[in-house]
Design a protein around this motif. Sequence first.
Motif, short mmCIF file in Angstrom:
data_model
loop_
_atom_site.label_atom_id
_atom_site.label_comp_id
_atom_site.label_asym_id
_atom_site.label_seq_id
_atom_site.Cartn_x
_atom_site.Cartn_y
_atom_site.Cartn_z
N UNK A 48 0.82 -1.21 0.00
CA UNK A 48 0.00 0.00 0.00
C UNK A 48 0.86 1.26 0.00
N UNK A 49 0.20 2.40 0.13
CA UNK A 49 0.87 3.69 0.14
C UNK A 49 1.19 4.08 1.58
N UNK A 50 2.46 4.23 1.89
CA UNK A 50 2.87 4.58 3.25
C UNK A 50 2.71 6.07 3.50
N UNK A 51 2.36 6.41 4.73
CA UNK A 51 2.20 7.82 5.13
C UNK A 51 3.39 8.24 5.99
N UNK A 52 4.11 9.25 5.52
CA UNK A 52 5.15 9.90 6.32
C UNK A 52 4.52 11.17 6.86
N UNK A 53 4.19 11.15 8.15
CA UNK A 53 3.49 12.28 8.77
C UNK A 53 4.51 13.26 9.34
N UNK A 54 4.31 14.53 9.04
CA UNK A 54 5.34 15.53 9.38
C UNK A 54 4.91 16.47 10.50
N UNK A 55 5.86 16.71 11.40
CA UNK A 55 5.69 17.76 12.42
C UNK A 55 6.30 19.04 11.86
N UNK A 56 5.46 20.05 11.70
CA UNK A 56 5.86 21.28 11.02
C UNK A 56 5.09 22.44 11.63
N UNK A 57 5.78 23.31 12.36
CA UNK A 57 5.08 24.39 13.07
C UNK A 57 4.65 25.53 12.15
N UNK A 58 5.50 25.85 11.20
CA UNK A 58 5.16 26.95 10.29
C UNK A 58 5.94 26.78 9.00
N UNK A 59 5.62 27.61 8.00
CA UNK A 59 6.36 27.60 6.74
C UNK A 59 6.46 29.02 6.22
N UNK A 60 7.45 29.29 5.35
CA UNK A 60 7.58 30.64 4.79
C UNK A 60 6.36 31.07 3.99
N UNK A 61 5.66 30.13 3.38
CA UNK A 61 4.51 30.49 2.54
C UNK A 61 3.23 30.68 3.33
N UNK A 62 3.03 29.88 4.37
CA UNK A 62 1.78 29.91 5.12
C UNK A 62 1.87 30.64 6.45
#
Length: 260
Positions: A48-62
């Motif tokens: 199946x399709x594996x999920x790599x879940x990311x911890x990300x507080x903020x981004x330059x775009x958002x």
Amino acid sequence: MSVLDRIIRTTTADLGARMVRIPAAELEARALMAPRRPSFAAALCAPGLSVIAEHKRRSPSRGAIRVDLELTEIVRDYERGGAAAVSVLTEERHFGGALDDLTEAAWVCGLPLLRKDFVVDRYQLLEARAAGASAVLLIVAALPIRRLEELHGAALDLGLDVLVEVHDAVELDVARSIGARIVGVNNRDLRDFSIDVERTYRLLDGMPAGALVVAESGIRGVDDARRLAAAGVDAVLVGEALMAAPDPRLACEELACACG
């Protein structure tokens, strides 16, 4: 100067300060003594399709994405929600991360961990290994080819898997030339942070034989994931959609169940 250029410049400056605080020889000793984490590559080989879940507080775009939840809570939610692996953004100035986030995730999570950062020097590989990473990200657009090849080999020598990130066919040729075993297609252009969700599909035919393929950025939910799975992608790396969800565990579970 592009967004990527600015990030690389600040990354290099911050790295120099860390190298003064902890000499490379001391860090290497710590890295070599650190216990091995579960294999990132093996996790992506599951059916199946594996999920790599990311911890990300903020981004330059958002800007800020989620500030009301602790890293421990998010990472545990991802593990309980069926993620195959967890990505931890450790870049501080633009994404609000820290190397300590990776260390904390390693304490509370049994899944393979990807250090997501802008790696430009072997010292950062040692940091990743010492902090509990199973894998690191190397971005083709951020590195000269010779440096990319050197860092790719150095990471493998340290027992780290490597996610080699590309944005176009030229970069994909570079990834192939260095023997990349895991190739990530970032649908976000790091020069201006625009998103083209069709980029992954356009590059699939040129993937190295036997390589694991990861789609990154612009994946909003189950429909996107199912379409990528049908096209032959091995894994999706999802950060903003999970971090911004009212219930990150439920959002991860829905994605993992749909992809399994």
